[in-house]
Motif scaffolding. Structure first.
Motif, PDB file in Angstrom:
ATOM      1  N   ALA A   1       0.816  -1.209   0.000  1.00  0.00           N
ATOM      2  CA  ALA A   1       0.000   0.000   0.000  1.00  0.00           C
ATOM      3  C   ALA A   1       0.855   1.266   0.000  1.00  0.00           C
ATOM      4  CB  ALA A   1      -0.927   0.001   1.214  1.00  0.00           C
ATOM      5  N   ALA A   2       1.961   1.255   0.748  1.00  0.00           N
ATOM      6  CA  ALA A   2       2.832   2.428   0.814  1.00  0.00           C
ATOM      7  C   ALA A   2       3.390   2.779  -0.560  1.00  0.00           C
ATOM      8  CB  ALA A   2       3.960   2.184   1.802  1.00  0.00           C
ATOM      9  N   ASN A   3       3.689   1.770  -1.368  1.00  0.00           N
ATOM     10  CA  ASN A   3       4.251   2.003  -2.690  1.00  0.00           C
ATOM     11  C   ASN A   3       3.185   2.322  -3.734  1.00  0.00           C
ATOM     12  OD1 ASN A   3       7.368   1.354  -2.918  1.00  0.00           O
ATOM     13  ND2 ASN A   3       6.515  -0.004  -1.356  1.00  0.00           N
ATOM     14  N   ILE A   4       2.095   1.587  -3.728  1.00  0.00           N
ATOM     15  CA  ILE A   4       1.010   1.867  -4.678  1.00  0.00           C
ATOM     16  C   ILE A   4       0.460   3.271  -4.435  1.00  0.00           C
ATOM     17  CG2 ILE A   4      -1.297   1.195  -5.445  1.00  0.00           C
ATOM     18  CD1 ILE A   4       0.792  -0.764  -6.344  1.00  0.00           C
ATOM     19  N   SER A   5       0.425   3.687  -3.159  1.00  0.00           N
ATOM     20  CA  SER A   5      -0.064   5.021  -2.822  1.00  0.00           C
ATOM     21  C   SER A   5       0.755   6.107  -3.509  1.00  0.00           C
ATOM     22  CB  SER A   5      -0.021   5.217  -1.301  1.00  0.00           C
ATOM     23  OG  SER A   5      -0.503   6.490  -0.935  1.00  0.00           O
ATOM     24  N   ASP A   6       2.080   5.916  -3.598  1.00  0.00           N
ATOM     25  CA  ASP A   6       2.922   6.888  -4.303  1.00  0.00           C
ATOM     26  C   ASP A   6       2.520   6.998  -5.776  1.00  0.00           C
ATOM     27  OD1 ASP A   6       4.399   7.568  -2.100  1.00  0.00           O
ATOM     28  OD2 ASP A   6       6.192   6.467  -2.668  1.00  0.00           O
ATOM     29  N   LEU A   7       2.276   5.854  -6.413  1.00  0.00           N
ATOM     30  CA  LEU A   7       1.859   5.876  -7.820  1.00  0.00           C
ATOM     31  C   LEU A   7       0.534   6.608  -7.982  1.00  0.00           C
ATOM     32  CD1 LEU A   7       2.654   2.251  -9.099  1.00  0.00           C
ATOM     33  CD2 LEU A   7       4.077   4.305  -9.293  1.00  0.00           C
ATOM     34  N   LEU A   8      -0.422   6.328  -7.099  1.00  0.00           N
ATOM     35  CA  LEU A   8      -1.739   6.953  -7.206  1.00  0.00           C
ATOM     36  C   LEU A   8      -1.651   8.464  -7.001  1.00  0.00           C
ATOM     37  CD1 LEU A   8      -3.982   4.376  -5.295  1.00  0.00           C
ATOM     38  CD2 LEU A   8      -3.423   4.485  -7.738  1.00  0.00           C
ATOM     39  N   GLY A   9      -0.707   8.906  -6.163  1.00  0.00           N
ATOM     40  CA  GLY A   9      -0.526  10.330  -5.937  1.00  0.00           C
ATOM     41  C   GLY A   9       0.034  11.061  -7.137  1.00  0.00           C
ATOM     42  N   SER A  10       0.465  10.310  -8.154  1.00  0.00           N
ATOM     43  CA  SER A  10       0.945  10.906  -9.408  1.00  0.00           C
ATOM     44  C   SER A  10       0.050  10.549 -10.592  1.00  0.00           C
ATOM     45  CB  SER A  10       2.382  10.440  -9.696  1.00  0.00           C
ATOM     46  OG  SER A  10       3.252  10.840  -8.671  1.00  0.00           O
TER      47      SER A  10
ATOM     48  N   SER B   1      -6.751   1.399   2.860  1.00  0.00           N
ATOM     49  CA  SER B   1      -7.844   1.678   1.924  1.00  0.00           C
ATOM     50  C   SER B   1      -7.362   2.775   0.987  1.00  0.00           C
ATOM     51  CB  SER B   1      -9.096   2.128   2.677  1.00  0.00           C
ATOM     52  OG  SER B   1     -10.141   2.458   1.775  1.00  0.00           O
ATOM     53  N   LEU B   2      -7.054   2.404  -0.255  1.00  0.00           N
ATOM     54  CA  LEU B   2      -6.453   3.321  -1.215  1.00  0.00           C
ATOM     55  C   LEU B   2      -7.493   3.846  -2.213  1.00  0.00           C
ATOM     56  CD1 LEU B   2      -3.972   1.732  -0.065  1.00  0.00           C
ATOM     57  CD2 LEU B   2      -2.901   2.030  -2.299  1.00  0.00           C
ATOM     58  N   PRO B   3      -7.389   5.120  -2.588  1.00  0.00           N
ATOM     59  CA  PRO B   3      -8.337   5.715  -3.552  1.00  0.00           C
ATOM     60  C   PRO B   3      -7.960   5.356  -4.987  1.00  0.00           C
ATOM     61  CG  PRO B   3      -6.761   7.367  -2.865  1.00  0.00           C
ATOM     62  CD  PRO B   3      -6.427   6.113  -2.077  1.00  0.00           C
ATOM     63  N   PHE B   4      -7.861   4.070  -5.262  1.00  0.00           N
ATOM     64  CA  PHE B   4      -7.362   3.585  -6.545  1.00  0.00           C
ATOM     65  C   PHE B   4      -8.191   4.110  -7.715  1.00  0.00           C
ATOM     66  CE2 PHE B   4      -6.944   0.548  -9.986  1.00  0.00           C
ATOM     67  CZ  PHE B   4      -5.590   0.208  -9.975  1.00  0.00           C
ATOM     68  N   HIS B   5      -9.477   3.903  -7.652  1.00  0.00           N
ATOM     69  CA  HIS B   5     -10.336   4.242  -8.790  1.00  0.00           C
ATOM     70  C   HIS B   5     -10.436   5.762  -8.985  1.00  0.00           C
ATOM     71  CE1 HIS B   5     -11.415   0.096  -9.443  1.00  0.00           C
ATOM     72  NE2 HIS B   5     -11.723  -0.032  -8.170  1.00  0.00           N
ATOM     73  N   LYS B   6     -10.348   6.536  -7.906  1.00  0.00           N
ATOM     74  CA  LYS B   6     -10.380   7.988  -8.041  1.00  0.00           C
ATOM     75  C   LYS B   6      -9.148   8.485  -8.794  1.00  0.00           C
ATOM     76  CE  LYS B   6     -13.066   8.938  -3.836  1.00  0.00           C
ATOM     77  NZ  LYS B   6     -13.052   9.596  -2.516  1.00  0.00           N
ATOM     78  N   SER B   7      -7.987   7.964  -8.420  1.00  0.00           N
ATOM     79  CA  SER B   7      -6.751   8.375  -9.091  1.00  0.00           C
ATOM     80  C   SER B   7      -6.780   8.010 -10.572  1.00  0.00           C
ATOM     81  CB  SER B   7      -5.543   7.711  -8.424  1.00  0.00           C
ATOM     82  OG  SER B   7      -4.361   7.963  -9.148  1.00  0.00           O
ATOM     83  N   ILE B   8      -7.194   6.784 -10.861  1.00  0.00           N
ATOM     84  CA  ILE B   8      -7.210   6.311 -12.254  1.00  0.00           C
ATOM     85  C   ILE B   8      -8.198   7.123 -13.090  1.00  0.00           C
ATOM     86  CG2 ILE B   8      -7.636   4.324 -13.732  1.00  0.00           C
ATOM     87  CD1 ILE B   8      -5.084   4.238 -11.890  1.00  0.00           C
ATOM     88  N   ALA B   9      -9.365   7.430 -12.510  1.00  0.00           N
ATOM     89  CA  ALA B   9     -10.375   8.203 -13.244  1.00  0.00           C
ATOM     90  C   ALA B   9      -9.897   9.623 -13.512  1.00  0.00           C
ATOM     91  CB  ALA B   9     -11.684   8.226 -12.459  1.00  0.00           C
ATOM     92  N   LEU B  10      -9.274  10.250 -12.511  1.00  0.00           N
ATOM     93  CA  LEU B  10      -8.783  11.616 -12.672  1.00  0.00           C
ATOM     94  C   LEU B  10      -7.704  11.688 -13.749  1.00  0.00           C
ATOM     95  CD1 LEU B  10      -9.297  14.383 -11.132  1.00  0.00           C
ATOM     96  CD2 LEU B  10      -7.115  13.933 -10.013  1.00  0.00           C
TER      97      LEU B  10
END
Length: 350
Positions: free
Chosen positions: A75-84, A200-209
């Motif tokens: 989660a710590a690593n995927i979160s970095d990707l989602l933040g970009s 709990s990561l905001p995966f779909h929000k990041s991808i949609a944005l």
């Protein structure tokens, strides 16, 4: 006389020392984003690497399992990707286990890794395993810019953009404070333990944005809203105004804040750890970004100052956040931040 290493304080030195090695393939390097962004042909490749804290919060508080730590490493690593705004496509795990560790310990850790990767449809594509004097868990996540989409990297913010947060923040800081203070009931304490072990990561929000090319600049909130917002603003040479009452806060955080007679949004400026991110967008995209589930919390400014507005009072925003240089533990760190916020903001009329 030598000084102790502060890992959070060497980024500028590293960026300067290694600047001669940067080439045209590097879109974002050291200090320009939380991830490295490379242009390879027509594709942008996004890479990030992150250790799980050697003594993570849930372990300090006595309830972490290896399975939990496997999930948190991913989660710590995927979160970095989602933040970009990057779409995760692969994960590498580098695991050092204490020499006394059992095969069951390792398998439990990797089962947690597998579970969390499965949540994000991301394969494990390699890694390394060693034995040593202590545990050291490191992950590397690889992502790509979506076809037709757009990354939102940290150095791309401009004045007069809206600042959004992807979800509720302050949960981790409140969970640490409440559990260590032992002032809440069993139901609240179970929420707090879940907060610190179930990412709990905001995966779909990041991808949609990113897919709709709406985000301009972003970064995950790994160290607290204040620290990461300062980092984004410094990297983009802008300032910001944050509206305190707009910060999205969980009801459990409100309950704890009432116990200590502090504003609930204080917890958003503590240690991070909620796996959410901040992002800026143009004002004309306000409606569609809001419909995606983002929470508007402020605006970027031409001034390089960061201020917070609460109940029509405005004050300078203290630069607070988790630092690896802290040796007192997460509970003491959160308490110190809350005290600093209370003194600083009260002195300025908030």
């Amino acid at each position: 006389m030598s000084t102790h290493l502060d890992p959070d304080g060497v980024h500028n030195w590293l960026a300067s020392s290694f600047s001669s090695l940067k080439n045209s393939n590097v879109i974002a390097g050291i200090n320009e984003d939380d991830c490295a962004v490379l242009q390879i042909g027509d594709s942008k490749i996004v890479i990030t690497t992150d250790y799980l804290n050697a003594n993570p919060i849930s372990k300090q508080l006595g309830f972490a399992t290896y399975w939990d730590m496997g999930r948190l490493l991913v989660a710590a690593n995927i979160s970095d990707l989602l933040g970009s705004g990057a779409l995760p496509v692969g994960f590498v795990a580098s695991i050092m286990m204490e020499k006394s560790s059992s095969d069951e310990d390792f398998r439990s850790l990797m089962d947690g890794v597998k579970y969390e990767l499965n949540n994000h449809n991301t394969p494990l594509i390699g890694g390394d395993t060693k034995l040593g004097k202590s545990n050291a868990f490191c992950g590397t996540a690889i992502g790509i810019e979506q076809l037709g989409g757009k990354l939102f990297i940290k150095n791309a913010a401009k004045p007069d953009q809206i600042i959004w947060v992807s979800g509720l923040i302050g949960n981790a800081g409140a969970a640490v404070h409440g559990l260590s203070a032992k002032v809440m009931d069993d139901n609240w304490n179970q929420w707090a333990r879940n907060t610190l072990t179930i990412p709990s990561l905001p995966f779909h929000k990041s991808i949609a944005l990113a897919k709709q090319a709406l985000g301009k600049a972003g970064t995950d909130i790994s160290d607290g809203l204040g620290e990461n917002l300062y980092d984004l603003c410094e990297t983009s040479s802008i300032g910001a105004t944050i509206y305190a009452e707009k910060i999205p806060i969980d009801d459990h955080v409100v309950q704890l804040a009432n116990q200590f007679n502090i504003p609930p949004w204080f917890y958003a400026f503590s240690i991070g750890g909620d796996f959410q991110f901040i992002v800026t967008t143009n004002e004309e995209d306000r409606e569609i970004v809001g419909h995606l589930g983002f929470h508007e919390i402020g605006i970027t400014t031409t001034s390089k100052d960061l201020v917070i507005s609460s109940n029509n009072n405005v004050s300078s925003l203290p630069r607070l956040g988790h630092t690896d240089f802290n040796t007192e533990g997460f509970a003491v760190e959160v308490q110190m931040m809350l005290k600093t916020l209370k003194v600083s903001l009260n002195d300025q009329g908030i």
